[in-house]
Design a protein around this motif. Structure first.
Motif: not given
Length: 395
Positions: A133-138
């Protein structure tokens, strides 16, 4: 709840799903435990296997296969569904008089189980997101990760198939102690492959899953003069989909179909970005296939010296590795032999030995918080189970 004293044999309640690699793992383990004299009930969560498949699994393993209709932790729509599934498994453990519960996902440990609980960390969204992933976790993954973290703390013992994944799990959930490593196992097919080596490459897995990196496999295929065959679904249960242009898709194959592909000994390629163990790689090695693998910690831990490694996103390097093996039969034969020899370390018996050792330790523990202080009779029953396990089973 006392340890069951009614059964002549220790009774293990296992959970499993029938969608991916957890299924062959669970069936192999269940079969090995019943062969050692334990009674095993496998509670199947998620999509129910076809009746013929369930009947074949029961006949092959000697275990009771029990479809439950309960949701899987990774397909459930809400946290309450996962907690409800855990509570249902706890009730089932009481009804069966199980001596120990072996769960295929830590989140399922979030209930009041009457007996010790072993949870296996096959994979999880937190470590998957860290790798893919990339960025904050959904948000939809975040609540699943929180449940997994709670479950890791609720279980009496955690298992992981590699040191690399044990460390990643401990890091992701802030665990004081990493899961205990018990490697997954598969045995070589009864019929030693006689065909090949084939003039093509092969891969297998959930192609829709970004962790399998099918996009890079597709670019690799575009660079090669030989075909690259790919077995596995291209569409996931939540709508994810991939449409490769150069891989020759075989669709979802059953175990016999995979065995038939591996029997001709293609070069097996996995460019996974994330793989806690990689049962498909082990199956390919058991069939004496040469391996080209992504250089991720779990693969390096298991196959260093028995595979060619490339960076996961480097389709050019992967294509060159496959082409080099096709052009050099002697090198390919040596790599096939090395992979097969390494696979012998990861057999079902070794896996069962490791799991039984954890069972023994848990049942012998007098400080188990989830168990009430046993009465004298219950204590004798519990130690009877331990003595049976110390002999390797009831046989």
């Amino acid at each position: 709840m006392p340890v069951n004293a009614r059964h002549a044999r220790p009774h293990i309640l296992m959970s499993a799903d029938a969608l991916g690699g957890v299924w062959p793992y669970s069936m192999d383990l269940a079969g090995a435990l019943t062969q050692r004299g334990l009674a095993v009930t496998v509670a199947v969560l998620g999509p129910v296997p076809e009746p013929e498949r369930a009947a074949a699994a029961a006949a092959a393993t000697g275990a009771r296969i029990l479809p439950t209709g309960l949701p899987l932790d990774w397909t459930a729509g809400r946290p309450e569904e996962v907690r409800g599934a855990a509570a249902a498994l706890a009730r089932l453990a009481r009804e069966l008089g199980a001596d120990l519960v072996h769960l295929h996902a830590p989140a399922l440990a979030l209930a009041g189980f009457p007996v010790p609980v072993v949870a296996v960390c096959h994979s999880c969204v937190a470590t998957w997101w860290e790798a893919c992933g990339a960025g904050p976790m959904p948000a939809d993954l975040s609540w699943r990760a929180h449940l997994a973290a709670e479950g890791c703390r609720a279980a009496d013992a955690l298992l992981a198939p590699t040191e690399a994944f044990a460390a990643a799990t401990a890091r992701a959930y802030g665990l004081a102690r990493a899961p205990r490593v018990v490697r997954n196992g598969r045995d070589r097919p009864d019929a030693v492959p006689q065909g090949g080596p084939a003039g093509h490459a092969f891969t297998a897995g959930r192609l829709w899953d970004g962790a399998k990196n099918a996009a890079t496999l597709d670019r690799m295929a575009a660079r090669l003069p030989c075909p690259v065959l790919a077995a596995g679904p291209v569409e996931g249960p939540n709508g994810e989909r991939i449409d490769p242009a150069h891989l020759r898709l075989l669709g979802r194959l059953d175990e016999a179909g995979i065995d038939a592909q591996l029997a001709v000994r293609p070069v097996f390629v996995s460019l996974a970005r994330y793989e806690p163990f990689g049962l498909a790689v082990l199956e390919a090695a058991c069939a004496s296939c040469a391996l080209v693998l992504s250089d991720i910690p779990s693969f390096r831990e298991l196959w260093d010296g028995a595979a060619l490694f490339v960076e996961a996103e480097d389709d050019a390097a992967a294509a060159a590795a496959v082409a080099d093996l096709m052009a050099d039969p002697a090198r390919r034969a040596a790599l096939c032999e090395a992979a097969c020899a390494r696979a012998a370390r990861y057999g079902v018996a070794a896996m069962a030995d490791g799991v039984l050792a954890v069972f023994r330790d848990l049942l012998a523990s007098a400080d188990h918080d989830a168990l009430p202080a046993p009465s004298a009779g219950e204590g004798r029953a519990r130690m009877g189970v331990v003595r049976i396990l110390e002999r390797g089973g009831a046989a």
